[in-house]
Structures are given as C-alpha cells and as structure tokens.
Design an enzyme around this catalytic site. Sequence first.
Site, PDB file in Angstrom:
ATOM      1  N   GLN A   1      19.742 105.738  30.237  1.00  0.00           N
ATOM      2  CA  GLN A   1      19.664 104.194  30.506  1.00  0.00           C
ATOM      3  C   GLN A   1      20.610 104.063  31.551  1.00  0.00           C
ATOM      4  O   GLN A   1      20.954 102.744  31.913  1.00  0.00           O
ATOM      5  CB  GLN A   1      20.267 103.636  29.095  1.00  0.00           C
ATOM      6  CG  GLN A   1      21.747 104.197  28.823  1.00  0.00           C
ATOM      7  CD  GLN A   1      22.150 103.690  27.440  1.00  0.00           C
ATOM      8  OE1 GLN A   1      21.689 104.356  26.443  1.00  0.00           O
ATOM      9  NE2 GLN A   1      23.202 102.567  27.343  1.00  0.00           N
TER      10      GLN A   1
ATOM     11  N   GLY B   1      35.924  97.869  18.225  1.00  0.00           N
ATOM     12  CA  GLY B   1      34.724  97.302  18.375  1.00  0.00           C
ATOM     13  C   GLY B   1      33.637  98.294  17.525  1.00  0.00           C
ATOM     14  O   GLY B   1      32.729  97.856  16.524  1.00  0.00           O
ATOM     15  N   HIS B   2      33.600  99.570  18.085  1.00  0.00           N
ATOM     16  CA  HIS B   2      32.940 100.449  17.311  1.00  0.00           C
ATOM     17  C   HIS B   2      33.324 100.704  15.892  1.00  0.00           C
ATOM     18  O   HIS B   2      32.536 100.838  14.893  1.00  0.00           O
ATOM     19  CB  HIS B   2      33.308 101.878  18.029  1.00  0.00           C
ATOM     20  CG  HIS B   2      32.630 102.105  19.527  1.00  0.00           C
ATOM     21  ND1 HIS B   2      33.573 102.239  20.554  1.00  0.00           N
ATOM     22  CD2 HIS B   2      31.596 101.996  20.210  1.00  0.00           C
ATOM     23  CE1 HIS B   2      32.803 102.119  21.579  1.00  0.00           C
ATOM     24  NE2 HIS B   2      31.689 101.855  21.382  1.00  0.00           N
TER      25      HIS B   2
ATOM     26  N   ARG C   1      34.530 100.323  29.164  1.00  0.00           N
ATOM     27  CA  ARG C   1      34.368 100.218  30.393  1.00  0.00           C
ATOM     28  C   ARG C   1      36.000  99.305  30.648  1.00  0.00           C
ATOM     29  O   ARG C   1      36.285  99.469  31.950  1.00  0.00           O
ATOM     30  CB  ARG C   1      33.344  99.542  30.809  1.00  0.00           C
ATOM     31  CG  ARG C   1      32.322 100.266  31.060  1.00  0.00           C
ATOM     32  CD  ARG C   1      30.928  99.900  31.730  1.00  0.00           C
ATOM     33  NE  ARG C   1      30.136 100.794  31.944  1.00  0.00           N
ATOM     34  CZ  ARG C   1      28.851 100.724  31.296  1.00  0.00           C
ATOM     35  NH1 ARG C   1      28.774  99.963  30.317  1.00  0.00           N
ATOM     36  NH2 ARG C   1      27.885 101.587  31.586  1.00  0.00           N
TER      37      ARG C   1
ATOM     38  N   LYS D   1      36.428  93.838  23.529  1.00  0.00           N
ATOM     39  CA  LYS D   1      36.616  95.225  23.698  1.00  0.00           C
ATOM     40  C   LYS D   1      35.494  96.064  24.244  1.00  0.00           C
ATOM     41  O   LYS D   1      34.412  95.770  24.096  1.00  0.00           O
ATOM     42  CB  LYS D   1      37.026  95.889  22.363  1.00  0.00           C
ATOM     43  CG  LYS D   1      38.094  95.340  21.564  1.00  0.00           C
ATOM     44  CD  LYS D   1      39.014  96.145  21.095  1.00  0.00           C
ATOM     45  CE  LYS D   1      40.456  95.585  20.225  1.00  0.00           C
ATOM     46  NZ  LYS D   1      41.477  96.131  20.432  1.00  0.00           N
ATOM     47  N   SER D   2      35.620  97.010  25.172  1.00  0.00           N
ATOM     48  CA  SER D   2      34.655  97.757  25.628  1.00  0.00           C
ATOM     49  C   SER D   2      35.595  99.103  26.246  1.00  0.00           C
ATOM     50  O   SER D   2      36.381  99.140  26.628  1.00  0.00           O
ATOM     51  CB  SER D   2      34.513  96.904  26.935  1.00  0.00           C
ATOM     52  OG  SER D   2      33.417  97.701  27.644  1.00  0.00           O
TER      53      SER D   2
ATOM     54  N   HIS E   1      36.494 102.369  20.234  1.00  0.00           N
ATOM     55  CA  HIS E   1      37.462 101.286  20.008  1.00  0.00           C
ATOM     56  C   HIS E   1      37.369 100.787  18.765  1.00  0.00           C
ATOM     57  O   HIS E   1      36.412 100.866  18.080  1.00  0.00           O
ATOM     58  CB  HIS E   1      37.663 100.534  21.492  1.00  0.00           C
ATOM     59  CG  HIS E   1      36.330 100.091  21.686  1.00  0.00           C
ATOM     60  ND1 HIS E   1      35.773  99.035  20.905  1.00  0.00           N
ATOM     61  CD2 HIS E   1      35.461 100.123  23.083  1.00  0.00           C
ATOM     62  CE1 HIS E   1      34.417  98.861  21.637  1.00  0.00           C
ATOM     63  NE2 HIS E   1      34.304  99.454  22.761  1.00  0.00           N
TER      64      HIS E   1
ATOM     65  N   MET F   1      28.019 105.452  22.459  1.00  0.00           N
ATOM     66  CA  MET F   1      28.227 106.324  23.630  1.00  0.00           C
ATOM     67  C   MET F   1      29.787 106.767  23.582  1.00  0.00           C
ATOM     68  O   MET F   1      30.229 107.397  24.818  1.00  0.00           O
ATOM     69  CB  MET F   1      27.994 105.440  25.148  1.00  0.00           C
ATOM     70  CG  MET F   1      26.518 104.997  25.142  1.00  0.00           C
ATOM     71  SD  MET F   1      26.014 104.882  26.637  1.00  0.00           S
ATOM     72  CE  MET F   1      27.159 103.690  27.398  1.00  0.00           C
TER      73      MET F   1
ATOM     74  N   ASP G   1      26.751  93.374  22.997  1.00  0.00           N
ATOM     75  CA  ASP G   1      25.464  93.670  23.711  1.00  0.00           C
ATOM     76  C   ASP G   1      24.511  92.778  23.044  1.00  0.00           C
ATOM     77  O   ASP G   1      23.153  93.722  22.587  1.00  0.00           O
ATOM     78  CB  ASP G   1      25.004  94.894  23.787  1.00  0.00           C
ATOM     79  CG  ASP G   1      26.328  95.965  24.268  1.00  0.00           C
ATOM     80  OD1 ASP G   1      26.380  96.280  25.452  1.00  0.00           O
ATOM     81  OD2 ASP G   1      27.167  96.483  23.592  1.00  0.00           O
TER      82      ASP G   1
END
Length: 282
Positions: free
Chosen positions: A61, A36-37, A187, A184-185, A34, A30, A150
């Site tokens: 979603q 993580g991606h 959000r 990491k997120s 960061h 989305m 997730d």
Amino acid sequence: MKTVSTIQEVREIVKKWRQENCSIGFVPTMGYLHEGHESLMKAAKANHDKVVVSIFVNPMQFGKNEDLDTYPRDMEHDSAVCEAIGVDVIFHPSPSEMYGENFYTYVDMDYLTEGLCGKSRPVMFRGVCTVVSKLFNIVQPDKAYFGQKDAQQLAVITRMVKDLNFDLEIVGCPIVREEDGLAKSSRNSYLNADERKAALVLHHALTIAQNLIESGETNALLIKEKMIQEIKKEPLARIDYVEIVDWENIKAIEQIHKSALIALAVFIGKTRLIDNFIHIIK
Ligand code: AMP
C-alpha cells in the site's frame, strides 16, 4: 497473549476457538500503537471472547516515494500495549509470509477510491483491499474494527465486505485525539517541535468547517475556502487536499444536504497528515 508470525499458526488457533464457539474480534494495524489503536482493541475486547491484532507494515500500500522504510516500528512497545488490553493473539507476519515469492492476485476498488487519498496515493487502496482481504481470510473474525481517522478506508472496506460477501461485520470507531485536538497517528512521531505545533492547523480548519455547518451553512465551496484560508496561514503546511464529499459515495458535493465527509490531507514539512469529521444528517 501469543505473538505468531505464520498464517498456519493463526489458522490453528482460530480453528480451536471456533470449536469452542468463541466469537472473534479483529483489529488490523501497521503497529507503533497509540490510543487510537487502543480504542479499537478495547471495543473488540468488550464485544468478543477473543481478540486478534495484526501488526503488519504492508509494502503493497506504499507508493515508491513514500515512507515504507522509515515507517515507525516498535514491537516491544506494541506487545506491552496489547498485553495490557488483554489481546489474545498478535499476528506479526513478515512481507514474505504474506506475499511469498510470486504474488499475482489483487483486490481493487473503483469509484469510492477515485478521490481524496486514492487520488494522492494511487496504489494505496489496492494494497489495503488486498491485504485486508487476506487478513480476513486468515483470521476469519466475526467483526473487524477500523478507525474513522481513515474515513475513506472505512468506507472502502465496508463496501468491499458487502461487494465480496465476506461473512463479517465492519465496526467504525471514533477518532481519538491528543488533548489539543491533533488526531493521534503513528506518523505524528515524524514531527519536530515546530511541526507538532503547526500540525494543529488540520484540527483548526476542521473546527472552522464544523462551526460553519452547525450554524447552518450548507455551501460546501464556501466552507472549503475558509478551511484553505486557515491552512494557508501556517507556513509549514502544504495542502494535499481539502474536500467535502457525500459520505455515501465519496463524491464531491457543492451543498451539504446529506451526510457529508469533510476531509483533508496536509503536509507538515515532509509529513503527510490526514484528518476529517463526518457530518451525519439522519
Ligand atoms: P494504522 O496502524 O495507521 O494502519 O491504523 C490501524 C487502524 O487504527 C485503522 O483502522 C485506523 O483508522 C485506526 N486509527 C489510527 N489512528 C486512529 C485514531 N487517532 N483514532 C481512531 N482510530 C485510529
């Protein structure tokens, strides 16, 4: 690197790659990328001739009172991140490109989606399964990369691919954390300085669980209770759920004798954060 916004453009590029016998790795996101991606993209880059990253904040979603409108977006930054990693194509469609004026078809899942985030966010997995199915049909990758961050989503997508015979493999990748342990997120950008400190309580609660399990504790109810006690010490935190479930079927367990997912969702102020670890028993 190319950034494209239409399904037609992706199809044309992928068709050409296929004629050249290229293998394709796919990372759905989305955006507001960061590390993580980045870890998913790097894994894809290492394993495939071509890498596609999708950046799409999927309206389907999000529930009515959730953060669709405020979800952070920064295409300039995201493009630079993808370019640096060597991504070949960013697919950045609009909601109307993905759903058109009339949209009547959904992919939904029972059972695995009943607890955890599926319970707190009842429309989420229908939106995720539908959009990911569409993206798989558009990109037609050999493998798609998802984060264990997730974990329930990873289980759901893996199951969906099996149940619906998608001709691709799902690769799960480990959680990437900040130095102090916060997962990491995108959000995390909502958090102010006090909330950022308070957000560490998720990691602390999981560390307590992990230490108990590693020292031989198998009583899931006791472990959960210790996690809840820890989170309650933090005034800015409000528990959405703390659960210990069987990693195969995402159902609550009382004893940890099989591989287990220890997962939690906690509001820090208004921001809902999730984290987990998976205790594998071979
Ligand atoms: P999102 O953009 O939040 O939908 O995430 C896109 C993908 O990145 C999903 O497969 C996530 O599980 C994965 N992801 C997000 N945060 C992390 C993280 N901290 N570590 C590893 N993967 C992550």
